[in-house]
Design an enzyme around this catalytic site. Structure first.
Site, short mmCIF file in Angstrom:
data_model
loop_
_atom_site.label_atom_id
_atom_site.label_comp_id
_atom_site.label_asym_id
_atom_site.label_seq_id
_atom_site.Cartn_x
_atom_site.Cartn_y
_atom_site.Cartn_z
N TYR A 12 31.55 53.92 33.60
CA TYR A 12 31.95 53.47 32.26
C TYR A 12 33.21 52.62 32.33
O TYR A 12 34.20 52.87 31.65
CB TYR A 12 32.17 54.68 31.34
CG TYR A 12 30.93 55.51 31.20
CD1 TYR A 12 29.86 55.07 30.41
CD2 TYR A 12 30.78 56.70 31.89
CE1 TYR A 12 28.70 55.82 30.31
CE2 TYR A 12 29.63 57.45 31.80
CZ TYR A 12 28.59 57.00 31.00
OH TYR A 12 27.44 57.74 30.91
N CYS A 13 33.15 51.60 33.14
CA CYS A 13 34.29 50.72 33.38
C CYS A 13 33.90 49.30 32.98
O CYS A 13 32.72 48.93 33.03
CB CYS A 13 34.66 50.79 34.87
SG CYS A 13 36.00 49.70 35.37
N GLY A 14 34.89 48.51 32.63
CA GLY A 14 34.63 47.10 32.36
C GLY A 14 34.10 46.35 33.57
O GLY A 14 33.51 45.29 33.44
N TYR A 15 34.28 46.93 34.75
CA TYR A 15 33.80 46.30 35.99
C TYR A 15 32.47 46.89 36.49
O TYR A 15 31.99 46.51 37.54
CB TYR A 15 34.84 46.44 37.10
CG TYR A 15 36.14 45.72 36.83
CD1 TYR A 15 36.16 44.36 36.58
CD2 TYR A 15 37.34 46.41 36.83
CE1 TYR A 15 37.35 43.69 36.34
CE2 TYR A 15 38.53 45.76 36.58
CZ TYR A 15 38.54 44.40 36.34
OH TYR A 15 39.71 43.75 36.09
N THR A 16 31.87 47.80 35.72
CA THR A 16 30.65 48.45 36.17
C THR A 16 29.54 47.45 36.48
O THR A 16 28.73 47.66 37.39
CB THR A 16 30.17 49.51 35.15
OG1 THR A 16 31.22 50.46 34.95
CG2 THR A 16 28.93 50.24 35.62
#
Length: 195
Positions: A73-77
């Site tokens: 659940y990361c902006g970089y996923t």
């Protein structure tokens, strides 16, 4: 086997140490390396994400290894896609990407192994090896990440930090989370690590 035969076998193999080496050699698969030839950076075992079967990273000795701390659940996923593309492009030349889910930053990997595996394999089509959740910073930091920090003097500051270990198992390059897997810098480093 009776005790007398056991001692004769030990003597023939060069003592107890010889017996241990012989037993390990028989148990190994052709794809793995002995720990004697395994670089210290790779001499670690981790449970595989999908089934928790213990995997020794020594099996990747002699390859270029891209180690990444991941989160669902990361902006970089979305970088899973770029990591998989790198793996597909360079795998036959000797690159392996290793994913280590971590909940160290922003609590962005709260799920269990089944939930993480579902996202990786079903949503992003990840085929590179993924391992169970670990700590990559702080007092509970995995020994692998402790060694990567010592080699580069750079600790992950967020999810999707990347470390590239060259084929020699000693040379390590660090890339920040924001650097996309498909960047020219990472591609150039991989090309150099594979030569």
């Amino acid at each position: 086997m009776n005790t007398r035969m056991l001692f004769k076998t030990i003597a023939l193999l060069g003592g107890v140490g010889g017996l241990m080496v012989g037993a390990n050699a028989m148990a190994e698969t052709p794809a793995s390396s002995t720990t004697a030839s395994c670089p210290a950076l790779l001499n670690h075992q981790f449970p595989r994400l999908q089934d928790e079967a213990q995997q020794n990273l020594c099996q990747y000795a002699g390859k270029a290894v891209l180690v990444v701390n991941t989160a669902s659940y990361c902006g970089y996923t979305h970088q899973y896609e770029g990591l998989e593309a790198l793996y597909a492009k360079y795998q036959k030349r000797g690159l392996v990407v290793l994913g280590f889910p971590s909940n160290d930053f922003g609590q962005q990997e709260p799920g269990n192994a089944k939930q993480i595996a579902d996202l990786c394999f079903n949503t992003y089509g990840v085929k590179f090896p993924m391992f169970s959740k670990i700590a990559v910073v702080g007092p509970q930091r995995s020994p692998l990440y402790t060694q990567l920090f010592k080699a580069t003097q750079v600790a992950p500051s967020w999810n999707f930090h990347k470390y590239l270990i060259a084929r020699d198992g000693k040379t390590v390059t660090s890339f920040p989370s924001a650097m996309a897997p498909g960047s020219r810098e990472i591609a150039a480093a991989i090309e150099a690590a594979l030569n």
